[in-house]
Scaffold this active site. Structure first.
Site, PDB file in Angstrom:
ATOM      1  N   LYS A 218      -4.067   7.053 -19.785  1.00 48.30           N
ATOM      2  CA  LYS A 218      -4.194   7.582 -21.134  1.00 48.30           C
ATOM      3  C   LYS A 218      -2.921   7.358 -21.953  1.00 48.30           C
ATOM      4  O   LYS A 218      -2.559   6.221 -22.228  1.00 48.30           O
ATOM      5  CB  LYS A 218      -4.589   9.061 -21.075  1.00 48.30           C
ATOM      6  CG  LYS A 218      -5.758   9.355 -20.131  1.00 48.30           C
ATOM      7  CD  LYS A 218      -7.008   8.567 -20.463  1.00 48.30           C
ATOM      8  CE  LYS A 218      -8.256   9.054 -19.737  1.00 48.30           C
ATOM      9  NZ  LYS A 218      -8.217   9.050 -18.278  1.00 48.30           N
TER      10      LYS A 218
ATOM     11  N   ARG B 251       0.833  -1.200   0.000  1.00 48.43           N
ATOM     12  CA  ARG B 251       0.000   0.000   0.000  1.00 48.43           C
ATOM     13  C   ARG B 251       0.872   1.255   0.000  1.00 48.43           C
ATOM     14  O   ARG B 251       0.488   2.310  -0.497  1.00 48.43           O
ATOM     15  CB  ARG B 251      -0.937   0.016   1.217  1.00 48.43           C
ATOM     16  CG  ARG B 251      -1.716   1.318   1.345  1.00 48.43           C
ATOM     17  CD  ARG B 251      -2.899   1.201   2.300  1.00 48.43           C
ATOM     18  NE  ARG B 251      -2.545   0.724   3.614  1.00 48.43           N
ATOM     19  CZ  ARG B 251      -2.001   1.477   4.590  1.00 48.43           C
ATOM     20  NH1 ARG B 251      -1.715   2.737   4.382  1.00 48.43           N
ATOM     21  NH2 ARG B 251      -1.737   0.936   5.757  1.00 48.43           N
TER      22      ARG B 251
ATOM     23  N   TYR C  50     -10.832  19.234 -16.691  1.00 49.79           N
ATOM     24  CA  TYR C  50     -11.507  17.947 -16.901  1.00 49.79           C
ATOM     25  C   TYR C  50     -12.740  17.836 -16.000  1.00 49.79           C
ATOM     26  O   TYR C  50     -12.752  18.348 -14.878  1.00 49.79           O
ATOM     27  CB  TYR C  50     -10.511  16.827 -16.628  1.00 49.79           C
ATOM     28  CG  TYR C  50     -11.121  15.461 -16.503  1.00 49.79           C
ATOM     29  CD1 TYR C  50     -11.741  14.854 -17.592  1.00 49.79           C
ATOM     30  CD2 TYR C  50     -11.086  14.778 -15.290  1.00 49.79           C
ATOM     31  CE1 TYR C  50     -12.316  13.600 -17.472  1.00 49.79           C
ATOM     32  CE2 TYR C  50     -11.658  13.521 -15.171  1.00 49.79           C
ATOM     33  CZ  TYR C  50     -12.273  12.943 -16.258  1.00 49.79           C
ATOM     34  OH  TYR C  50     -12.840  11.710 -16.127  1.00 49.79           O
TER      35      TYR C  50
ATOM     36  N   ASP D 186      -1.945  19.640 -14.704  1.00 48.60           N
ATOM     37  CA  ASP D 186      -2.342  18.380 -15.335  1.00 48.60           C
ATOM     38  C   ASP D 186      -1.732  18.344 -16.730  1.00 48.60           C
ATOM     39  O   ASP D 186      -2.083  19.130 -17.599  1.00 48.60           O
ATOM     40  CB  ASP D 186      -3.869  18.300 -15.406  1.00 48.60           C
ATOM     41  CG  ASP D 186      -4.375  16.962 -15.948  1.00 48.60           C
ATOM     42  OD1 ASP D 186      -3.623  16.285 -16.679  1.00 48.60           O
ATOM     43  OD2 ASP D 186      -5.532  16.612 -15.676  1.00 48.60           O
TER      44      ASP D 186
END
Length: 392
Positions: A208, A58, A111, A183
């Protein structure tokens, strides 16, 4: 890795060989949840970060660490960390730096998921959110100068490909001590490096272009070590960790990143020029076009203009319903950045979370198509578009 290497070389070699694999030429998938230590003192030193190593996946994992090193090298950053999805990267980073009473200055064209955070989530936590017209640099500078904690930028924007001057707004942010987050998903580190333009942290939806094959989800950030460490500490407790299997697939995809982006850059420009000349299309949004309002800024801060574009069909939603089904060389799906071309309207993709009124407020018409150019032969894509446009 030697910082003098070019991006194509970094994409292949960065992070590789950092795990002891007895000659394996590809970083292995390490699916172990925990990592054992015979020496309690060594275990303690690793767990406290005084010595390199792994404790629990984790927090960190060898396969994931190799991917993080790849984006760190490509963005020329001091450090990097990862997340289960791109939105986890965006939300964890924003929540790290924005608590009650703090202020973020951002743009209206981010976005859809990011917009949702700004419009619906942060106000509930008493965070002051100020959104401005994306290309109104003067208004943004004025707002920043009044004082803020975070400046959040996205360029090119999703889905209308607006361009923001990263260097200009980063200077304004530095004057008031604000953290600059950018971003960089659409541009990728092949076309643009926000950290070199003054940003503090760069964010990627690795799902992406970095992955490039629509088969793994993840998010990555890179930037100043002190700031990335703060985000990492939030993420390891928040639990939005990237697992070894998708990390391996994203890293594998990144090895061909430069090749794919170069092909998509070239194809997208040809397609944008074709669409601009078609009388069935009322507008084309692509920063590589000289008629694009942000073209001069894009030329200054980008090495290529990317594989993403959008265009507006005459006739609005009725035309979209005729046009999209007629395309043969696309996946009509809510993603982008793949080796295959993807297309869809914002109402079902990037801004599905928003109402039609909210999309209209953001300047997104219902007749807009978001088109992510793949690596197919560009002549075939042009013919496909031409045939579909005849039916509109």
């Amino acid at each position: 890795m030697d910082s003098n290497y070019k991006n194509g070389t970094k994409a292949v070699w960065a992070g590789e060989g950092d795990i002891e694999t007895k000659g394996a030429v590809t970083t292995p998938i390490v699916n172990s949840v925990a990592f054992a230590y015979d020496d309690p003192e060594e275990w303690y030193d690793v767990s406290k970060g005084n010595k390199p190593g792994y404790i629990y996946s984790r927090n960190t994992n060898p396969t994931v660490a190799a991917l993080e090193e790849k984006i760190r090298a490509l963005e020329e950053a001091e450090a990097a960390t990862s997340f289960a999805t791109g939105m986890a990267g965006i939300s964890n980073t924003l929540f790290t730096f924005l608590t009650a009473g703090k202020k973020v200055v951002s743009i209206k064209d981010s976005y859809g998921g990011t917009s949702k955070l700004f419009l619906d989530f942060f106000p509930k936590y008493n965070v002051n959110v100020e959104l401005y017209d994306t290309t109104d640099h003067e208004a943004l500078e004025t707002a920043i100068a009044k004082g803020c904690d975070v400046v959040y930028l996205e360029t090119p924007t999703n889905p209308t490909l607006k361009i923001i001057d990263i260097e200009r707004l980063s200077k304004a942010a530095k004057a008031v001590g604000a953290v600059v987050l950018v971003d960089n998903t659409f541009a990728t580190p092949i076309n643009q490096n926000p950290l070199q333009l003054g940003a503090d942290i760069v964010i990627h939806s690795a799902t992406k272009y970095l992955c490039g094959h629509s088969d793994a989800m993840g998010g990555l950030i890179a930037g100043k070590k002190e700031l990335v460490q703060k985000v990492f500490q939030f993420r390891e407790i928040n639990g939005a960790s990237l697992q070894a299997d998708p990390a391996y697939m994203i890293a594998r995809g990144m090895k061909t990143l430069e090749l794919r982006i170069e092909r998509q850059n070239a194809s997208a420009l040809k397609i944008a020029e074709f669409l601009k000349a078609n009388d069935k299309v009322s507008d084309v949004f692509y920063p590589g076009l000289e008629t694009h309002k942000g073209h001069d800024i894009a030329k200054k801060q980008m090495r290529g203009f990317g594989g993403m574009m959008s265009f507006v069909l005459n006739g609005g939603w009725n035309s979209v319903q005729k046009f999209l089904p007629a395309l043969k060389l696309v996946h009509r799906a809510a993603s982008l950045g793949s080796v295959s071309t993807l297309a869809g309207p914002p109402r079902t993709t990037s801004h599905v979370e928003l109402t039609e009124a909210q999309r209209k407020q953001l300047g997104i018409p219902e007749g807009l198509i978001r088109y992510s150019v793949g690596i197919e032969n560009v002549d075939d894509l042009l013919n496909d578009l031409d045939e579909a446009l005849k039916l509109v």
